[in-house]
Motif scaffolding. Structure first.
Motif, PDB file in Angstrom:
ATOM      1  N   PHE A 236      36.245  37.367  30.401  1.00  0.00           N
ATOM      2  CA  PHE A 236      36.747  36.344  31.315  1.00  0.00           C
ATOM      3  C   PHE A 236      38.238  36.539  31.522  1.00  0.00           C
ATOM      4  CE2 PHE A 236      36.644  34.687  27.014  1.00  0.00           C
ATOM      5  CZ  PHE A 236      37.946  34.223  26.830  1.00  0.00           C
ATOM      6  N   ALA A 237      38.687  36.152  32.718  1.00  0.00           N
ATOM      7  CA  ALA A 237      40.108  36.251  33.044  1.00  0.00           C
ATOM      8  C   ALA A 237      40.860  35.083  32.410  1.00  0.00           C
ATOM      9  CB  ALA A 237      40.302  36.248  34.559  1.00  0.00           C
ATOM     10  N   THR A 238      42.090  35.326  32.020  1.00  0.00           N
ATOM     11  CA  THR A 238      42.923  34.273  31.436  1.00  0.00           C
ATOM     12  C   THR A 238      44.010  33.820  32.400  1.00  0.00           C
ATOM     13  OG1 THR A 238      44.307  35.963  30.387  1.00  0.00           O
ATOM     14  CG2 THR A 238      42.488  35.056  29.083  1.00  0.00           C
ATOM     15  N   GLU A 239      43.938  34.305  33.641  1.00  0.00           N
ATOM     16  CA  GLU A 239      44.877  33.871  34.674  1.00  0.00           C
ATOM     17  C   GLU A 239      44.084  33.430  35.892  1.00  0.00           C
ATOM     18  OE1 GLU A 239      48.697  35.535  37.268  1.00  0.00           O
ATOM     19  OE2 GLU A 239      47.843  36.718  35.641  1.00  0.00           O
ATOM     20  N   ALA A 240      44.408  32.248  36.408  1.00  0.00           N
ATOM     21  CA  ALA A 240      43.654  31.691  37.523  1.00  0.00           C
ATOM     22  C   ALA A 240      43.966  32.421  38.822  1.00  0.00           C
ATOM     23  CB  ALA A 240      43.967  30.198  37.680  1.00  0.00           C
ATOM     24  N   ASP A 241      42.979  32.435  39.720  1.00  0.00           N
ATOM     25  CA  ASP A 241      43.190  32.975  41.053  1.00  0.00           C
ATOM     26  C   ASP A 241      44.237  32.129  41.767  1.00  0.00           C
ATOM     27  OD1 ASP A 241      42.354  32.827  44.147  1.00  0.00           O
ATOM     28  OD2 ASP A 241      41.783  34.784  43.346  1.00  0.00           O
ATOM     29  N   SER A 242      45.168  32.769  42.445  1.00  0.00           N
ATOM     30  CA  SER A 242      46.293  32.049  43.039  1.00  0.00           C
ATOM     31  C   SER A 242      45.880  31.109  44.161  1.00  0.00           C
ATOM     32  CB  SER A 242      47.329  33.053  43.571  1.00  0.00           C
ATOM     33  OG  SER A 242      46.736  33.913  44.529  1.00  0.00           O
ATOM     34  N   SER A 243      44.769  31.387  44.829  1.00  0.00           N
ATOM     35  CA  SER A 243      44.348  30.553  45.952  1.00  0.00           C
ATOM     36  C   SER A 243      43.296  29.516  45.556  1.00  0.00           C
ATOM     37  CB  SER A 243      43.806  31.426  47.093  1.00  0.00           C
ATOM     38  OG  SER A 243      42.735  32.227  46.633  1.00  0.00           O
ATOM     39  N   THR A 244      42.301  29.912  44.750  1.00  0.00           N
ATOM     40  CA  THR A 244      41.227  28.983  44.397  1.00  0.00           C
ATOM     41  C   THR A 244      41.476  28.234  43.098  1.00  0.00           C
ATOM     42  OG1 THR A 244      39.982  30.688  43.185  1.00  0.00           O
ATOM     43  CG2 THR A 244      39.576  30.493  45.560  1.00  0.00           C
ATOM     44  N   ARG A 245      42.426  28.721  42.279  1.00  0.00           N
ATOM     45  CA  ARG A 245      42.733  28.120  40.981  1.00  0.00           C
ATOM     46  C   ARG A 245      41.513  28.105  40.069  1.00  0.00           C
ATOM     47  NH1 ARG A 245      47.169  29.438  40.487  1.00  0.00           N
ATOM     48  NH2 ARG A 245      47.227  28.190  38.577  1.00  0.00           N
ATOM     49  N   THR A 246      40.669  29.084  40.217  1.00  0.00           N
ATOM     50  CA  THR A 246      39.506  29.244  39.343  1.00  0.00           C
ATOM     51  C   THR A 246      39.655  30.529  38.530  1.00  0.00           C
ATOM     52  OG1 THR A 246      38.283  30.390  41.093  1.00  0.00           O
ATOM     53  CG2 THR A 246      37.969  27.996  40.900  1.00  0.00           C
ATOM     54  N   TYR A 247      38.803  30.660  37.519  1.00  0.00           N
ATOM     55  CA  TYR A 247      38.880  31.795  36.611  1.00  0.00           C
ATOM     56  C   TYR A 247      37.629  32.666  36.762  1.00  0.00           C
ATOM     57  CZ  TYR A 247      42.726  29.334  34.354  1.00  0.00           C
ATOM     58  OH  TYR A 247      43.919  28.708  34.106  1.00  0.00           O
ATOM     59  N   LYS A 248      37.838  33.969  36.801  1.00  0.00           N
ATOM     60  CA  LYS A 248      36.733  34.913  36.944  1.00  0.00           C
ATOM     61  C   LYS A 248      36.079  35.131  35.583  1.00  0.00           C
ATOM     62  CE  LYS A 248      35.794  39.726  38.248  1.00  0.00           C
ATOM     63  NZ  LYS A 248      36.394  40.983  38.741  1.00  0.00           N
ATOM     64  N   VAL A 249      34.759  34.902  35.528  1.00  0.00           N
ATOM     65  CA  VAL A 249      33.990  35.085  34.302  1.00  0.00           C
ATOM     66  C   VAL A 249      32.871  36.083  34.579  1.00  0.00           C
ATOM     67  CG1 VAL A 249      32.549  33.975  32.562  1.00  0.00           C
ATOM     68  CG2 VAL A 249      34.515  32.753  33.503  1.00  0.00           C
ATOM     69  N   THR A 250      32.726  37.051  33.683  1.00  0.00           N
ATOM     70  CA  THR A 250      31.689  38.079  33.816  1.00  0.00           C
ATOM     71  C   THR A 250      30.594  37.823  32.791  1.00  0.00           C
ATOM     72  OG1 THR A 250      33.364  39.675  34.531  1.00  0.00           O
ATOM     73  CG2 THR A 250      31.235  40.542  33.842  1.00  0.00           C
ATOM     74  N   LEU A 251      29.360  37.685  33.276  1.00  0.00           N
ATOM     75  CA  LEU A 251      28.218  37.337  32.437  1.00  0.00           C
ATOM     76  C   LEU A 251      27.213  38.488  32.402  1.00  0.00           C
ATOM     77  CD1 LEU A 251      27.687  33.763  33.924  1.00  0.00           C
ATOM     78  CD2 LEU A 251      28.950  34.329  31.846  1.00  0.00           C
ATOM     79  N   GLY A 252      26.755  38.823  31.209  1.00  0.00           N
ATOM     80  CA  GLY A 252      25.761  39.872  31.067  1.00  0.00           C
ATOM     81  C   GLY A 252      24.339  39.326  31.083  1.00  0.00           C
ATOM     82  N   ILE A 253      23.417  40.072  31.674  1.00  0.00           N
ATOM     83  CA  ILE A 253      22.000  39.688  31.719  1.00  0.00           C
ATOM     84  C   ILE A 253      21.322  40.233  30.467  1.00  0.00           C
ATOM     85  CG2 ILE A 253      19.844  39.864  33.001  1.00  0.00           C
ATOM     86  CD1 ILE A 253      21.455  40.225  35.529  1.00  0.00           C
ATOM     87  N   LEU A 254      20.747  39.347  29.674  1.00  0.00           N
ATOM     88  CA  LEU A 254      20.132  39.767  28.415  1.00  0.00           C
ATOM     89  C   LEU A 254      18.831  40.537  28.634  1.00  0.00           C
ATOM     90  CD1 LEU A 254      20.764  36.564  26.251  1.00  0.00           C
ATOM     91  CD2 LEU A 254      22.079  38.684  26.312  1.00  0.00           C
ATOM     92  N   ASP A 255      18.040  40.129  29.622  1.00  0.00           N
ATOM     93  CA  ASP A 255      16.738  40.784  29.845  1.00  0.00           C
ATOM     94  C   ASP A 255      16.409  40.724  31.338  1.00  0.00           C
ATOM     95  OD1 ASP A 255      14.220  41.842  29.810  1.00  0.00           O
ATOM     96  OD2 ASP A 255      13.301  40.215  28.643  1.00  0.00           O
ATOM     97  N   LYS A 256      16.268  41.876  31.975  1.00  0.00           N
ATOM     98  CA  LYS A 256      15.931  41.920  33.404  1.00  0.00           C
ATOM     99  C   LYS A 256      14.458  41.632  33.662  1.00  0.00           C
ATOM    100  CE  LYS A 256      17.488  46.013  34.449  1.00  0.00           C
ATOM    101  NZ  LYS A 256      17.869  47.160  35.311  1.00  0.00           N
ATOM    102  N   LYS A 257      13.642  41.575  32.616  1.00  0.00           N
ATOM    103  CA  LYS A 257      12.221  41.224  32.705  1.00  0.00           C
ATOM    104  C   LYS A 257      11.433  42.127  33.649  1.00  0.00           C
ATOM    105  CE  LYS A 257      13.159  36.374  31.612  1.00  0.00           C
ATOM    106  NZ  LYS A 257      12.947  34.958  31.967  1.00  0.00           N
ATOM    107  N   GLY A 258      11.865  43.363  33.752  1.00  0.00           N
ATOM    108  CA  GLY A 258      11.125  44.328  34.552  1.00  0.00           C
ATOM    109  C   GLY A 258      11.417  44.292  36.035  1.00  0.00           C
ATOM    110  N   TYR A 259      12.279  43.404  36.492  1.00  0.00           N
ATOM    111  CA  TYR A 259      12.585  43.310  37.921  1.00  0.00           C
ATOM    112  C   TYR A 259      13.615  44.371  38.319  1.00  0.00           C
ATOM    113  CZ  TYR A 259      10.117  38.847  38.184  1.00  0.00           C
ATOM    114  OH  TYR A 259       9.159  37.871  38.146  1.00  0.00           O
TER     115      TYR A 259
END
Length: 358
Positions: A236-259
């Motif tokens: 995850f980012a520790t600096e907010a986006d200058s325009s949206t003031r939100t933080y970018k978070v990257t999430l991993g998929i534990l199981d694609k379930k064959g898709y």
């Protein structure tokens, strides 16, 4: 003469009359009573689940490029092709680089021979120390040139740094390529992750909440609406986006379930748990952009004298015809819900029958 004087004064009189008329119009607007619809802000609602849009991307992804310039001679790839690590991506014409390498090797061999002879001569004092140092420096320099020429020759061959899929091919074979010009995009689709932007209050979750696993992370893809995928936080980012003031978070998929999931697909990410957020819900028509651009979003707040004042608010997500207010409003505040663009600061209003926000 009097006529000339009148002609000179006429433009100023017209301008003065216009200014007085504008001031009078502004004063009338401020003092005119406008009927408005309004709502009374109720107790905030505790949200235990939040929904965020996310985009799928490959965990390992890279744009491949040559480190040297030249003409493409081999490009044995195509988009969608699965390749293994160290497979050939492309190769440049090597003739010029091979010639430079051979020349560098020849120069080094001559310099090395001169240096070896000089080592024997210096012992017998047949040459000066200065001449010996020059020959040694020449040998070292030609040795470095060999290494540079060898690297340039090796850089004419581009190989896959990891196993994956050719997501995009940017050039065609037999074209002139510049150094660091992207040739192809390589992605490892075996490990995918979802990127979302989350608000500040989710980022300040305390360590106790983290240890107790307060958040449950799941994703639902639009084309697979009946299937949910468990997620984990990769980074995850520790600096907010200058325009949206939100933080970018990257999430991993534990199981694609064959898709078959591919980068660029969209998903809805659901974050739920006990660490909820209290928000106010108000009609979306009550919120508008600050005309001066100093604040992102504002509402018209009605005071006890039934006059309106612009008030900044922090907005969240849309909920049908309502929008979340994360901060800026209190319970029992009165805000205008219609005609917000026809009001001016401190204008008196007449309140039409009120509605209560849920």
């Amino acid at each position: 003469m009097k006529r000339l004087l009148m002609l000179c004064l006429l433009p100023g009189l017209v301008l003065l009359a216009g200014c007085e008329s504008q001031q009078q119009q502004d004063s009338e607007t401020e003092n005119s009573i406008r009927p408005v619809k309004y709502t009374i802000v109720s107790e905030p609602t505790l949200l235990t689940q939040r929904e965020f849009p996310g985009v799928l991307q490959a965990k390992d992804r890279v744009d491949l490029s040559f480190q040297v310039s030249g003409k493409l001679k081999k490009l044995p790839i195509k988009e969608g092709q699965i390749i293994q690590k160290d497979d050939l991506i492309g190769q440049l014409d090597q003739r010029d680089y091979q010639a430079k390498y051979d020349s560098a090797v020849a120069d080094f061999e001559n310099a090395q021979a001169d240096y070896e002879r000089a080592k024997k001569l210096i012992k017998k004092e047949f040459i000066s120390q200065s001449d010996f140092d020059k020959l040694r420096a020449k040998k070292d320099m030609t040795d470095a040139n060999v290494r540079l020429a060898k690297k340039a020759l090796e850089d004419t061959v581009l190989k896959a740094p990891f196993s994956g899929t050719i997501a995009k091919q940017y050039v065609r074979n037999f074209t002139d390529i510049q150094a660091k010009e992207p040739i192809a995009s390589l992605q490892n689709n075996d490990e995918l992750e979802i990127v979302v932007s989350v608000p500040e209050y989710l980022m300040v979750m305390n360590d106790e909440d983290k240890r107790q696993g307060s958040f449950d992370l799941k994703a639902v893809f639009q084309n697979i609406p009946k299937e949910t995928f468990d997620l984990k936080v990769n980074e995850f980012a520790t600096e907010a986006d200058s325009s949206t003031r939100t933080y970018k978070v990257t999430l991993g998929i534990l199981d694609k379930k064959g898709y078959n999931l591919y980068p660029g697909m969209t998903a809805n990410v659901y974050i739920s748990g006990k660490a909820g957020k209290k928000v106010n819900l108000v009609p979306v028509n009550a919120v508008f952009a600050d005309p001066d651009g100093k604040r992102a979003s504002v509402v018209w707040k009605i005071d006890s004298d039934n006059r309106v004042h612009q008030h900044p608010v922090e907005i969240g997500q849309l909920k049908g015809d309502q929008i979340e207010i994360l901060s800026g409003l209190e319970t029992d505040d009165k805000i205008v819900t219609a005609g917000v663009h026809h009001l001016v600061e401190n204008q008196p209003v007449k309140l039409l029958p009120a509605s209560q926000t849920p």
